[in-house]
Scaffold this motif. Sequence first.
Motif, PDB file in Angstrom:
ATOM      1  N   GLY A 213      -1.185  12.530   1.155  1.00 19.60           N
ATOM      2  CA  GLY A 213      -0.848  13.702   0.348  1.00 19.60           C
ATOM      3  C   GLY A 213       0.657  13.850   0.169  1.00 19.60           C
ATOM      4  O   GLY A 213       1.125  14.195  -0.919  1.00 19.60           O
ATOM      5  N   LEU A 214       1.405  13.593   1.221  1.00 18.52           N
ATOM      6  CA  LEU A 214       2.863  13.628   1.097  1.00 18.52           C
ATOM      7  C   LEU A 214       3.368  12.565   0.129  1.00 18.52           C
ATOM      8  O   LEU A 214       4.278  12.817  -0.653  1.00 18.52           O
TER       9      LEU A 214
ATOM     10  N   ALA B  68       1.756  11.399  -2.390  1.00 20.16           N
ATOM     11  CA  ALA B  68       1.365  11.777  -3.747  1.00 20.16           C
ATOM     12  C   ALA B  68       2.146  12.975  -4.281  1.00 20.16           C
ATOM     13  O   ALA B  68       2.516  13.008  -5.454  1.00 20.16           O
ATOM     14  N   PHE B  69       2.381  13.972  -3.431  1.00 18.29           N
ATOM     15  CA  PHE B  69       2.911  15.240  -3.922  1.00 18.29           C
ATOM     16  C   PHE B  69       4.374  15.507  -3.598  1.00 18.29           C
ATOM     17  O   PHE B  69       4.979  16.410  -4.161  1.00 18.29           O
ATOM     18  N   ASP B  70       4.950  14.764  -2.661  1.00 17.00           N
ATOM     19  CA  ASP B  70       6.362  14.969  -2.339  1.00 17.00           C
ATOM     20  C   ASP B  70       7.026  13.654  -1.930  1.00 17.00           C
ATOM     21  O   ASP B  70       7.514  13.512  -0.797  1.00 17.00           O
TER      22      ASP B  70
END
Length: 88
Positions: A30-31, A33-35
């Motif tokens: 998730g990190l 992908a999003f940050d």
Amino acid sequence: ERLRALASKRGRVAVILTTIMVVVYFGFIGLIAFDPALLGKRIGSGLSLGIVLGALVIVSSWLLTWYYVRWTNTHYDAQLKSIGEAKS
């Protein structure tokens, strides 16, 4: 009855450890992908936060595996052996 309870306990331990690993892994993904900028931050010469967190994901899988093997060897196997001896 004792065998069912032991199998249930082993299942709970496996589900808990699997859940922890899934949260760690997908949290890392998730990190990514999003940050991605956060993971690209340098924390040392040639070392980024993403590399450190990626290594921690790998190490956490080793530690969770070690814990499961340790738990199985100390608790599960001993109880399984005592159940087997009780039936003999």
